[in-house]
Design a protein around this motif. Sequence first.
Motif, PDB file in Angstrom:
ATOM      1  N   MET A   1      13.752  -8.208  36.122  1.00 61.20           N
ATOM      2  CA  MET A   1      12.813  -7.168  35.796  1.00 61.20           C
ATOM      3  C   MET A   1      11.550  -7.804  35.214  1.00 61.20           C
ATOM      4  N   LEU A   2      10.430  -7.231  35.526  1.00 63.37           N
ATOM      5  CA  LEU A   2       9.147  -7.756  35.057  1.00 63.37           C
ATOM      6  C   LEU A   2       8.968  -7.448  33.569  1.00 63.37           C
ATOM      7  N   TYR A   3       8.664  -8.461  32.793  1.00 62.46           N
ATOM      8  CA  TYR A   3       8.415  -8.309  31.354  1.00 62.46           C
ATOM      9  C   TYR A   3       6.917  -8.151  31.079  1.00 62.46           C
ATOM     10  N   GLY A   4       6.095  -8.976  31.758  1.00 64.20           N
ATOM     11  CA  GLY A   4       4.662  -8.909  31.527  1.00 64.20           C
ATOM     12  C   GLY A   4       3.862  -9.688  32.545  1.00 64.20           C
ATOM     13  N   ILE A   5       2.592  -9.334  32.661  1.00 66.79           N
ATOM     14  CA  ILE A   5       1.641 -10.000  33.559  1.00 66.79           C
ATOM     15  C   ILE A   5       0.409 -10.353  32.743  1.00 66.79           C
ATOM     16  N   GLY A   6      -0.143 -11.523  32.978  1.00 59.41           N
ATOM     17  CA  GLY A   6      -1.375 -11.907  32.312  1.00 59.41           C
ATOM     18  C   GLY A   6      -2.240 -12.751  33.221  1.00 59.41           C
ATOM     19  N   CYS A   7      -3.541 -12.638  33.064  1.00 58.32           N
ATOM     20  CA  CYS A   7      -4.457 -13.502  33.795  1.00 58.32           C
ATOM     21  C   CYS A   7      -5.610 -13.868  32.875  1.00 58.32           C
ATOM     22  N   ASP A   8      -6.270 -14.971  33.189  1.00 55.62           N
ATOM     23  CA  ASP A   8      -7.395 -15.402  32.375  1.00 55.62           C
ATOM     24  C   ASP A   8      -8.350 -16.232  33.213  1.00 55.62           C
ATOM     25  N   LEU A   9      -9.621 -16.146  32.875  1.00 54.56           N
ATOM     26  CA  LEU A   9     -10.672 -16.978  33.463  1.00 54.56           C
ATOM     27  C   LEU A   9     -11.217 -17.905  32.388  1.00 54.56           C
ATOM     28  N   CYS A  10     -11.535 -19.114  32.769  1.00 49.66           N
ATOM     29  CA  CYS A  10     -12.128 -20.076  31.838  1.00 49.66           C
ATOM     30  C   CYS A  10     -13.341 -20.721  32.506  1.00 49.66           C
ATOM     31  N   SER A  11     -14.461 -20.693  31.838  1.00 50.53           N
ATOM     32  CA  SER A  11     -15.676 -21.318  32.331  1.00 50.53           C
ATOM     33  C   SER A  11     -15.590 -22.831  32.146  1.00 50.53           C
TER      34      SER A  11
ATOM     35  N   HIS B   1      -9.350 -22.779  40.895  1.00 52.55           N
ATOM     36  CA  HIS B   1     -10.682 -22.993  40.332  1.00 52.55           C
ATOM     37  C   HIS B   1     -11.702 -23.066  41.461  1.00 52.55           C
ATOM     38  N   GLU B   2     -12.860 -22.470  41.182  1.00 50.77           N
ATOM     39  CA  GLU B   2     -13.922 -22.386  42.174  1.00 50.77           C
ATOM     40  C   GLU B   2     -15.192 -21.917  41.465  1.00 50.77           C
ATOM     41  N   GLY B   3     -16.320 -22.422  41.867  1.00 50.62           N
ATOM     42  CA  GLY B   3     -17.604 -21.930  41.387  1.00 50.62           C
ATOM     43  C   GLY B   3     -17.783 -21.974  39.884  1.00 50.62           C
ATOM     44  N   GLY B   4     -17.289 -23.026  39.257  1.00 47.36           N
ATOM     45  CA  GLY B   4     -17.481 -23.185  37.821  1.00 47.36           C
ATOM     46  C   GLY B   4     -16.527 -22.396  36.948  1.00 47.36           C
ATOM     47  N   MET B   5     -15.518 -21.791  37.559  1.00 44.64           N
ATOM     48  CA  MET B   5     -14.525 -21.019  36.819  1.00 44.64           C
ATOM     49  C   MET B   5     -13.119 -21.466  37.206  1.00 44.64           C
ATOM     50  N   ALA B   6     -12.199 -21.347  36.250  1.00 46.74           N
ATOM     51  CA  ALA B   6     -10.785 -21.607  36.518  1.00 46.74           C
ATOM     52  C   ALA B   6     -10.023 -20.322  36.205  1.00 46.74           C
ATOM     53  N   LEU B   7      -9.010 -20.040  37.016  1.00 44.87           N
ATOM     54  CA  LEU B   7      -8.222 -18.825  36.895  1.00 44.87           C
ATOM     55  C   LEU B   7      -6.749 -19.184  36.745  1.00 44.87           C
ATOM     56  N   ALA B   8      -6.059 -18.452  35.895  1.00 46.76           N
ATOM     57  CA  ALA B   8      -4.618 -18.585  35.786  1.00 46.76           C
ATOM     58  C   ALA B   8      -4.001 -17.193  35.812  1.00 46.76           C
ATOM     59  N   PHE B   9      -2.860 -17.107  36.466  1.00 43.92           N
ATOM     60  CA  PHE B   9      -2.108 -15.855  36.576  1.00 43.92           C
ATOM     61  C   PHE B   9      -0.672 -16.155  36.185  1.00 43.92           C
ATOM     62  N   CYS B  10      -0.129 -15.384  35.252  1.00 48.25           N
ATOM     63  CA  CYS B  10       1.217 -15.598  34.732  1.00 48.25           C
ATOM     64  C   CYS B  10       2.048 -14.331  34.880  1.00 48.25           C
ATOM     65  N   THR B  11       3.278 -14.492  35.312  1.00 53.67           N
ATOM     66  CA  THR B  11       4.239 -13.400  35.242  1.00 53.67           C
ATOM     67  C   THR B  11       5.420 -13.871  34.401  1.00 53.67           C
ATOM     68  N   LEU B  12       5.920 -12.975  33.584  1.00 53.52           N
ATOM     69  CA  LEU B  12       7.130 -13.210  32.803  1.00 53.52           C
ATOM     70  C   LEU B  12       8.189 -12.239  33.320  1.00 53.52           C
ATOM     71  N   GLU B  13       9.321 -12.805  33.708  1.00 55.42           N
ATOM     72  CA  GLU B  13      10.404 -11.993  34.246  1.00 55.42           C
ATOM     73  C   GLU B  13      11.643 -12.176  33.387  1.00 55.42           C
ATOM     74  N   GLU B  14      12.350 -11.099  33.160  1.00 55.56           N
ATOM     75  CA  GLU B  14      13.613 -11.171  32.440  1.00 55.56           C
ATOM     76  C   GLU B  14      14.653 -11.779  33.361  1.00 55.56           C
ATOM     77  N   GLU B  15      15.361 -12.792  32.848  1.00 57.06           N
ATOM     78  CA  GLU B  15      16.424 -13.406  33.645  1.00 57.06           C
ATOM     79  C   GLU B  15      17.633 -12.494  33.636  1.00 57.06           C
ATOM     80  N   SER B  16      18.312 -12.433  34.780  1.00 59.93           N
ATOM     81  CA  SER B  16      19.490 -11.559  34.846  1.00 59.93           C
ATOM     82  C   SER B  16      20.756 -12.286  34.488  1.00 59.93           C
TER      83      SER B  16
END
Length: 135
Positions: A1-11, A120-135
């Motif tokens: 089951m999905l616990y959380g989603i997060g994303c961030d950009l960094c210059s 990363h592209e055009g002077g920016m870096a992107l990260a995408f995280c998902t946290l899932e509950e282990e069964s």
Amino acid sequence: MLYGIGCDLCSLSHLEKSLSSAHAAAFVRRVYGPAEQAALGLLEGSAAPLNAHRLASAAADFAAKEAFLKAAGTGLREPFSLCEIEAVRQENGAPAYRFSGQTAAWVAQHRLRARLSLSHEGGMALAFCTLEEES
């Protein structure tokens, strides 16, 4: 089951200022874990210049930390420390999280599996995280 989603950009230019300031060594120790410092060539006493590829990777790693905190739903507060949230590369080159200290204990206590995607592209870096509950 999905616990959380997060994303961030960094210059990249913003991070470059932090990595080249008078307080760069303290910033690196506070933000990057040992594996990241070694992989990025940010170890104290390293004479290697901060090239474009290393800067983009450092920015993506920074964004990965912020994306994890957003997925956890807490922001940067106890029990988390940025240097305990490492973005590492697997043998096949894919990014993954490595946790230590109180962050690792929190992840284990909540029985979570973290997944990471970076770009990363055009002077920016992107990260995408998902946290899932282990069964």
